[in-house]
Design an enzyme around this catalytic site. Sequence first.
Site, PDB file in Angstrom:
ATOM      1  CE  LYS A  27      26.203  25.802  45.244  1.00 54.66           C
ATOM      2  NZ  LYS A  27      25.752  26.028  43.848  1.00 54.66           N
ATOM      3  CE  LYS A  85      30.787  28.956  44.061  1.00 57.43           C
ATOM      4  NZ  LYS A  85      30.139  27.626  43.927  1.00 57.43           N
TER       5      LYS A  85
END
Length: 235
Positions: A27, A85
């Site tokens: 991320k 995600k």
Amino acid sequence: MLLLISPKNIEEAKEAIAGGAHIIDVKNPPEGSLGANFPWVIEEVKNITPKNLLVSATVGDVPYKPGTVSLAALGVAVSGADYIKVGLYGTKTYYEAVDVMEKVVKAVKSVDKNKIVVAAGYADAYRVGAVDPLIIPKIARDSGCDVAMLDTALKDGMSLFDHLDEKLLKEFIEETRSYGLKSALAGSIKKEEIAILKKLGCDIVGIRGAACSYGDRNEGTIQKELVEELVKLCE
């Protein structure tokens, strides 16, 4: 319970792998709670990750733009992520969220049916106008996702438990399981809270801050020793 650790670069990914994390989740914290990193970073992390571990990556805290989001999700998939995600930040209703996630699932599964799609809501959705976190399991089920997840949108020291109590989290986990899906919980989780999530039956716990030096998700960096400690707590 599986431990998902979220590195922002290759150096942190190496620490997460050495520490024994079960899922390596790429991320980019400066871009938000589920901030998206760059395709080449995902690819680099995939290349150094042992074959027995899965790589996850975030598409971002996304708007209600199904075309944009499905295209971005496809980019995450072809960059090598096993888990894709999506943070349902700009979707305000069940219908908008299902619309986005259906398109993501179609795009991702067209590349590889074994890719794992994660619908992620926010425990503090009321603070940012996002979709109700307690309907994320239904959204995941009705759009064909594999995992229902909760995180926190604002990283200001408040954790998942500051917004949802154990009873609500247990209901989230049990509802998700009843649909044949996996549950994932994150949101400034402290190491002493891992035992609670384990007791509740959570499948995956997502952590960054508690694995970083000084407990700081932004200024700190992931440390192998901290990851090792967290892995033991999940076993």
